[in-house]
Scaffold this active site. Structure first.
Site, mmCIF file in Angstrom:
data_model
loop_
_atom_site.group_PDB
_atom_site.id
_atom_site.type_symbol
_atom_site.label_atom_id
_atom_site.label_comp_id
_atom_site.label_asym_id
_atom_site.label_seq_id
_atom_site.Cartn_x
_atom_site.Cartn_y
_atom_site.Cartn_z
ATOM 1 N N ARG A 109 0.828 -1.227 0.000
ATOM 2 C CA ARG A 109 0.000 0.000 0.000
ATOM 3 C C ARG A 109 0.853 1.264 0.000
ATOM 4 N NH1 ARG A 109 -1.829 2.475 4.387
ATOM 5 N NH2 ARG A 109 -2.162 0.549 5.532
ATOM 6 N N TYR A 122 -12.139 15.456 -19.046
ATOM 7 C CA TYR A 122 -12.691 14.108 -18.901
ATOM 8 C C TYR A 122 -13.857 14.135 -17.896
ATOM 9 C CZ TYR A 122 -12.749 9.158 -17.622
ATOM 10 O OH TYR A 122 -13.122 7.863 -17.372
ATOM 11 N N ASP A 148 -3.055 16.612 -17.576
ATOM 12 C CA ASP A 148 -3.427 15.223 -17.871
ATOM 13 C C ASP A 148 -2.942 14.933 -19.286
ATOM 14 O OD1 ASP A 148 -4.737 12.894 -18.736
ATOM 15 O OD2 ASP A 148 -6.456 13.230 -17.423
ATOM 16 N N LYS A 186 -4.849 3.437 -20.361
ATOM 17 C CA LYS A 186 -4.925 3.725 -21.789
ATOM 18 C C LYS A 186 -3.596 3.318 -22.445
ATOM 19 C CE LYS A 186 -8.782 5.328 -20.264
ATOM 20 N NZ LYS A 186 -9.042 6.718 -19.974
HETATM 21 C C1 LIG Z 1 -9.662 7.418 -18.863
HETATM 22 C C2 LIG Z 1 -9.190 8.766 -18.499
HETATM 23 C C3 LIG Z 1 -9.078 9.145 -17.155
HETATM 24 C C4 LIG Z 1 -9.472 8.235 -16.014
HETATM 25 O O1 LIG Z 1 -8.676 7.108 -15.980
HETATM 26 P P1 LIG Z 1 -9.086 5.697 -15.294
HETATM 27 O O2 LIG Z 1 -7.852 4.894 -15.420
HETATM 28 O O3 LIG Z 1 -10.266 5.164 -16.049
HETATM 29 O O4 LIG Z 1 -9.445 6.014 -13.867
HETATM 30 C C5 LIG Z 1 -8.586 10.412 -16.882
HETATM 31 N N1 LIG Z 1 -8.239 11.260 -17.874
HETATM 32 C C6 LIG Z 1 -8.348 10.924 -19.181
HETATM 33 C C7 LIG Z 1 -7.939 11.909 -20.223
HETATM 34 C C8 LIG Z 1 -8.832 9.674 -19.528
HETATM 35 O O5 LIG Z 1 -8.956 9.348 -20.825
#
Ligand SMILES: *Cc1c(COP(=O)(O)O)cnc(C)c1O
Length: 385
Positions: free
Chosen positions: A50, A104, A176, A201
């Site tokens: 953790r 998002y 992001d 992703k």
């Molecule tokens: C999918 C996504 C998220 C969230 O990610 P998870 O792994 O599903 O929690 C945040 N920002 C962007 C741009 C995303 O495409």
């Protein structure tokens, strides 16, 4: 002789280069262990999964930091977990956050529903105007949050004016960078302080893990680690190991995504039943010039505006065989989704239209299949045979 700085493919495979001991494994084994022996009387760091210091967690964190050109990184159990802790690391009750309006859906909910509960105010700003950011600033503004390239129109933001504003005003710039990955764009080179990834992703790239990461300087990452110990969204060692394997091919995968998406977007822009194609690699995209200047690749996400609204898009989506209708993106396989059912389900049809993607819009996460097969799939689906 001066050592050459390792390239991005080398960094994706090896991370920081170290001399390997005889008979050491080429791959980090899966340390599927919650805890680790701590010698009685030792002052060594206590290892506990953790805490984010399991060897599988550390291996991928070092690799990502090397790719982004940052001091440090930490992986968490999801992109949302990473977004939450990155913001908790720099914001306190009473602080104000300026956030991009092109955000998002989950992040928007985090900002409006959760940060407000903690006494953190968020103002959404149209990110295409640098002046707007300045106009919306308050004395209590501590940070700016943006995504680039954006979902689903693949708009590309210039970070440099924002980084300058942040530097002058003592604010933190949080980016992001999920859509770009360090192969296409490295925000730190443009003045960002903190990078967030949904590793679900492209970083992992095989649609089989949920994970996220925060990348920054050592101080910020230590604060995030402290929050992780308490808020608890640690990544499982096996999930970390899968990302370890996935990240090794990040350079070749992103190269293929970039090539396929460009070929697909060019083909789509000639198709009579497609009203508009949104891809920064196309000359008519509003950010094409900027994208050419600052990105190393235009990415794998293509937006298609189909003539005939949601009924037309449903008809097309039902006929696809190579591409699957599923939320998410960034995997080796092509996925298509509709913002009206996924990322922007909470907006009204009118709001989506105002944002530039009326219903009938489909987002294609172009995979690394043979692009001719993907094009043939869409050609057949659009012709209705
Ligand atoms: C999918 C996504 C998220 C969230 O990610 P998870 O792994 O599903 O929690 C945040 N920002 C962007 C741009 C995303 O495409």
């Amino acid at each position: 002789m001066k050592q050459r700085e390792p390239g991005l493919s080398t960094r994706a495979i090896h991370g920081p280069l170290v001399r390997r001991a005889s008979q050491s494994p080429i791959n980090t084994p899966v340390y599927q262990s919650a805890t680790f022996v701590n010698q009685v009387g030792s002052s060594d760091e206590v290892m506990y999964t953790r805490y984010g210091n399991n060897p599988n967690q550390i291996a991928i964190a070092n690799r990502l930091a090397a790719l982004e050109g940052a001091d440090a990184a930490i992986f968490l159990a999801s992109g949302m977990g990473a977004t939450a802790l990155a913001h908790l690391a720099v914001l306190q009750s009473g602080d104000h956050l300026l956030a991009t309006d092109w955000v998002y859906g989950g992040t928007r909910v985090l900002f409006t529903r959760e940060l407000s509960r903690l006494g953190i105010d968020v103002t959404f700003v149209d990110p295409s105007s640098t002046r707007e950011w300045r106009n919306r600033m308050r004395k209590s503004t501590r940070a700016i949050f943006v995504e680039t390239p954006t979902n689903p129109l693949a708009r590309v933001l210039d970070l440099e004016p924002l980084a300058k504003l942040c530097q002058v005003e003592g604010m933190v710039l949080i980016v992001d960078s999920t859509f770009a990955t360090p192969m296409n764009f490295r925000p730190i080179e443009h003045g960002a302080d903190i990078i967030i990834h949904s590793a679900t992703k492209y970083l992992n790239g095989h649609s089989d893990v949920i994970a996220g990461a925060v990348v920054s300087n050592n101080d910020v990452i230590e604060v995030v680690r402290g929050l992780l110990k308490t808020w608890g969204q640690s990544i499982d060692p096996h999930a970390a190991w899968l990302i370890d394997r996935g990240m090794k091919t990040l350079a070749v995968r992103m190269g293929a995504h970039n090539r396929n998406a460009l070929a697909f977007a060019r083909w789509a822009s000639e198709h009579p039943r497609i009203g508009a194609v949104h891809y920064p690699g196309l000359e008519h995209h509003p950010d094409h010039e900027l994208a050419r200047e600052i990105l190393d690749g235009f990415g794998g996400i293509v937006g298609l505006q189909l003539d005939g609204g949601p009924e037309a898009s449903e008809r097309v989506l039902r006929r696809l065989r190579v591409a699957s209708h599923a939320p998410s993106l960034g995997g080796v396989e092509t996925l298509v989704s509709e913002p009206r059912l996924t990322s922007h389900a909470e907006s009204t049809a009118k709001e989506r239209k105002a944002q530039g993607f009326p219903d009938g819009f489909i987002r294609v996460s172009v995979g690394i299949e043979d692009v001719e097969d993907l094009i043939a799939d869409f050609k057949r689906a659009l012709s209705g045979t």
